[in-house]
Motif scaffolding. Structure first.
Motif, short mmCIF file in Angstrom:
data_model
loop_
_atom_site.label_atom_id
_atom_site.label_comp_id
_atom_site.label_asym_id
_atom_site.label_seq_id
_atom_site.Cartn_x
_atom_site.Cartn_y
_atom_site.Cartn_z
N ILE A 42 -16.99 -38.30 13.66
CA ILE A 42 -16.31 -39.46 14.26
C ILE A 42 -16.53 -39.49 15.76
CG2 ILE A 42 -14.07 -40.56 14.65
CD1 ILE A 42 -14.96 -40.80 11.79
N LEU A 43 -16.45 -38.32 16.40
CA LEU A 43 -16.73 -38.25 17.84
C LEU A 43 -18.17 -38.69 18.14
CD1 LEU A 43 -14.93 -34.94 18.84
CD2 LEU A 43 -14.55 -37.17 19.90
N LYS A 44 -19.10 -38.24 17.31
CA LYS A 44 -20.51 -38.62 17.48
C LYS A 44 -20.69 -40.12 17.33
CE LYS A 44 -24.99 -37.93 17.76
NZ LYS A 44 -25.65 -37.48 19.02
N ALA A 45 -20.02 -40.72 16.33
CA ALA A 45 -20.11 -42.16 16.11
C ALA A 45 -19.56 -42.93 17.31
CB ALA A 45 -19.36 -42.55 14.84
N ALA A 46 -18.44 -42.44 17.86
CA ALA A 46 -17.85 -43.09 19.03
C ALA A 46 -18.77 -42.99 20.24
CB ALA A 46 -16.49 -42.46 19.34
N GLN A 47 -19.34 -41.81 20.46
CA GLN A 47 -20.27 -41.64 21.58
C GLN A 47 -21.49 -42.52 21.42
OE1 GLN A 47 -20.90 -37.44 21.28
NE2 GLN A 47 -19.04 -36.90 22.43
N GLU A 48 -21.98 -42.65 20.19
CA GLU A 48 -23.14 -43.49 19.94
C GLU A 48 -22.81 -44.96 20.20
OE1 GLU A 48 -27.18 -43.55 19.07
OE2 GLU A 48 -25.86 -41.78 19.09
N ALA A 49 -21.62 -45.39 19.81
CA ALA A 49 -21.21 -46.77 20.05
C ALA A 49 -21.12 -47.06 21.54
CB ALA A 49 -19.87 -47.04 19.37
N VAL A 50 -20.55 -46.12 22.30
CA VAL A 50 -20.44 -46.30 23.74
C VAL A 50 -21.82 -46.33 24.38
CG1 VAL A 50 -19.59 -45.27 25.89
CG2 VAL A 50 -18.12 -45.31 23.86
N PHE A 51 -22.70 -45.42 23.94
CA PHE A 51 -24.06 -45.36 24.49
C PHE A 51 -24.83 -46.65 24.21
CE2 PHE A 51 -28.58 -44.38 23.78
CZ PHE A 51 -28.92 -43.94 25.05
N ARG A 52 -24.67 -47.18 23.02
CA ARG A 52 -25.40 -48.40 22.63
C ARG A 52 -24.67 -49.67 23.05
NH1 ARG A 52 -29.02 -47.73 17.86
NH2 ARG A 52 -29.29 -45.48 17.50
N LYS A 53 -23.44 -49.51 23.61
CA LYS A 53 -22.59 -50.65 23.97
C LYS A 53 -22.39 -51.56 22.75
CE LYS A 53 -24.27 -50.44 28.72
NZ LYS A 53 -25.01 -51.12 29.80
N ALA A 54 -22.08 -50.91 21.63
CA ALA A 54 -21.96 -51.61 20.35
C ALA A 54 -20.58 -51.38 19.75
CB ALA A 54 -23.04 -51.09 19.39
N PRO A 55 -20.11 -52.28 18.91
CA PRO A 55 -18.84 -52.08 18.21
C PRO A 55 -18.92 -50.88 17.27
CG PRO A 55 -19.63 -54.34 17.97
CD PRO A 55 -20.74 -53.55 18.55
N LEU A 56 -17.77 -50.30 16.97
CA LEU A 56 -17.68 -49.22 16.00
C LEU A 56 -16.87 -49.70 14.80
CD1 LEU A 56 -18.10 -46.28 15.08
CD2 LEU A 56 -16.03 -45.67 16.37
N VAL A 57 -17.45 -49.56 13.61
CA VAL A 57 -16.77 -49.92 12.36
C VAL A 57 -16.70 -48.66 11.50
CG1 VAL A 57 -16.79 -51.37 10.29
CG2 VAL A 57 -17.67 -52.27 12.46
N ILE A 58 -15.52 -48.36 10.97
CA ILE A 58 -15.36 -47.18 10.12
C ILE A 58 -14.81 -47.61 8.76
CG2 ILE A 58 -14.01 -45.07 9.76
CD1 ILE A 58 -14.31 -44.40 12.64
N PHE A 59 -15.48 -47.17 7.69
CA PHE A 59 -15.01 -47.36 6.33
C PHE A 59 -14.36 -46.05 5.89
CE2 PHE A 59 -17.93 -50.79 6.72
CZ PHE A 59 -17.59 -51.74 5.77
N THR A 60 -13.06 -46.10 5.64
CA THR A 60 -12.32 -44.88 5.31
C THR A 60 -12.17 -44.73 3.80
OG1 THR A 60 -10.19 -46.00 5.43
CG2 THR A 60 -11.03 -45.02 7.47
N ALA A 61 -12.22 -43.49 3.33
CA ALA A 61 -11.94 -43.14 1.94
C ALA A 61 -11.69 -41.65 1.93
CB ALA A 61 -13.11 -43.51 1.02
#
Length: 326
Positions: free
Chosen positions: A146-165
């Motif tokens: 999750i931290l990696k996904a957040a860092q990637e979103a910030v780096f790419r200046k892109a939204p973050l979408v998470i599908f939880t299960a």
């Protein structure tokens, strides 16, 4: 021993054996909700939604990501390496052996898959939890993911979408799994401080520590029909309070009525709905006809310094609010 096994080993056994990874060799699939037999190719075309009762069956992360990103094209973001068995945990078998088993079954390192691509032209990072990997349980691997996904979103200046299960925290990692709750909360805060949208899609089931952390921190909360969403399960609650719960309690539709979930979105409409929301958040000039039902355009998102987030537009918060109110 069965006589058939004696005269035809191992051919018949191989023909009748069900594969560990699901429906790959099955022509028909029985719906767990209504019992209808559905032709597998038709089920794939319907994104694993039963045509008879609209039951949303489980799908793996790859299927979900390919159905969301434009033309099914996306880049996989590898999960960070973590300590495999920090507590040397063992129950019926070693924790390390369990990890090897589920990694072999799913082909994934942990219960999270991260992809980056475009949804109707909008750069987006999507993280998908895989319930087939130890019940989607939250351990150090998922927390770092999750931290990696957040860092990637910030780096790419892109939204973050998470599908939880998820069934909650991973007991084999003890207190270290519970520490992922504040860590993932920090990850969400990183995205929001960058002025980027964070959208959560709750799928069946989403419970435990995941619900108590990043699953309830979204700017918008969507849910698939019939998804079970809560902290403790309904059976535990009934045994605790010694009362019968309302019908459909903790299901997506019930929580939507109570305001805990913003929208219940069928799988077939998920891409269109996400596209409309992301275009509004990122100010990509959506036409009214493209907007999802029951969604009101939001005011301009601003970065911490008060400037419009990555849009180049010089619009004040007051102007944006006035325009949204018109």
């Amino acid at each position: 021993m069965n006589w058939l096994s004696n005269i035809t080993p191992p051919g018949i056994k191989k023909m009748l054996r069900q594969l560990d990874d699901g429906n790959d060799n099955k022509l028909w699939t029985k719906c767990a909700s209504c019992g209808e037999m559905v032709f597998h190719k038709d089920l794939e075309a319907a994104q694993h939604v039963c045509p008879a009762c609209n039951h949303h069956m489980a799908i793996n992360a790859t299927q979900r990501l390919c159905g969301l990103f434009d033309d099914g094209n996306w880049d996989k973001i590898e999960l960070p390496d973590v300590v495999a068995d920090p507590l040397k945990f063992r129950d019926e078998k070693k924790y390390t052996d369990r990890l090897k088993e589920y990694r072999r079954k799913t082909g994934e390192k942990d219960a999270l898959t991260i992809g980056a691509g475009k949804i109707d032209g909008v750069d987006t990072v999507i993280a998908v939890q895989n319930f087939a990997f130890m019940g989607g349980s939250m351990g150090m691997g998922l927390g770092d993911g999750i931290l990696k996904a957040a860092q990637e979103a910030v780096f790419r200046k892109a939204p973050l979408v998470i599908f939880t299960a998820s069934g909650g925290a991973r007991m084999q990692e003890g207190i270290l799994s519970l520490m992922q709750m504040p860590r993932t909360t920090i990850a969400v805060q990183m995205v929001k401080e960058a002025g980027l949208p964070y959208i959560v899609v709750l799928t069946h089931p989403t419970t435990g520590g995941v619900t108590a952390s990043y699953a309830m921190l979204g700017d918008v909360h969507l849910a698939e029909p019939g998804a079970l969403i809560g902290f403790a399960g309904p059976r535990v609650i009934e045994q605790t309070i010694r009362e019968k719960l309302p019908e459909g309690f903790q299901r997506a539709e019930y929580l939507n009525e109570k305001g805990m979930v913003d929208m219940v979105v069928p799988r077939a409409e998920m891409k269109k709905t996400l596209s409309g929301l992301l275009r509004v958040f990122m100010r990509h000039g959506v036409k009214a006809a493209e907007m999802p039902d029951n969604v009101t355009p939001l005011p301009v998102m601003t970065a911490p310094d008060g400037e419009a987030a990555e849009t180049g537009a010089e619009v004040s918060d007051k102007d944006a609010l006035d325009k949204a109110a018109e």
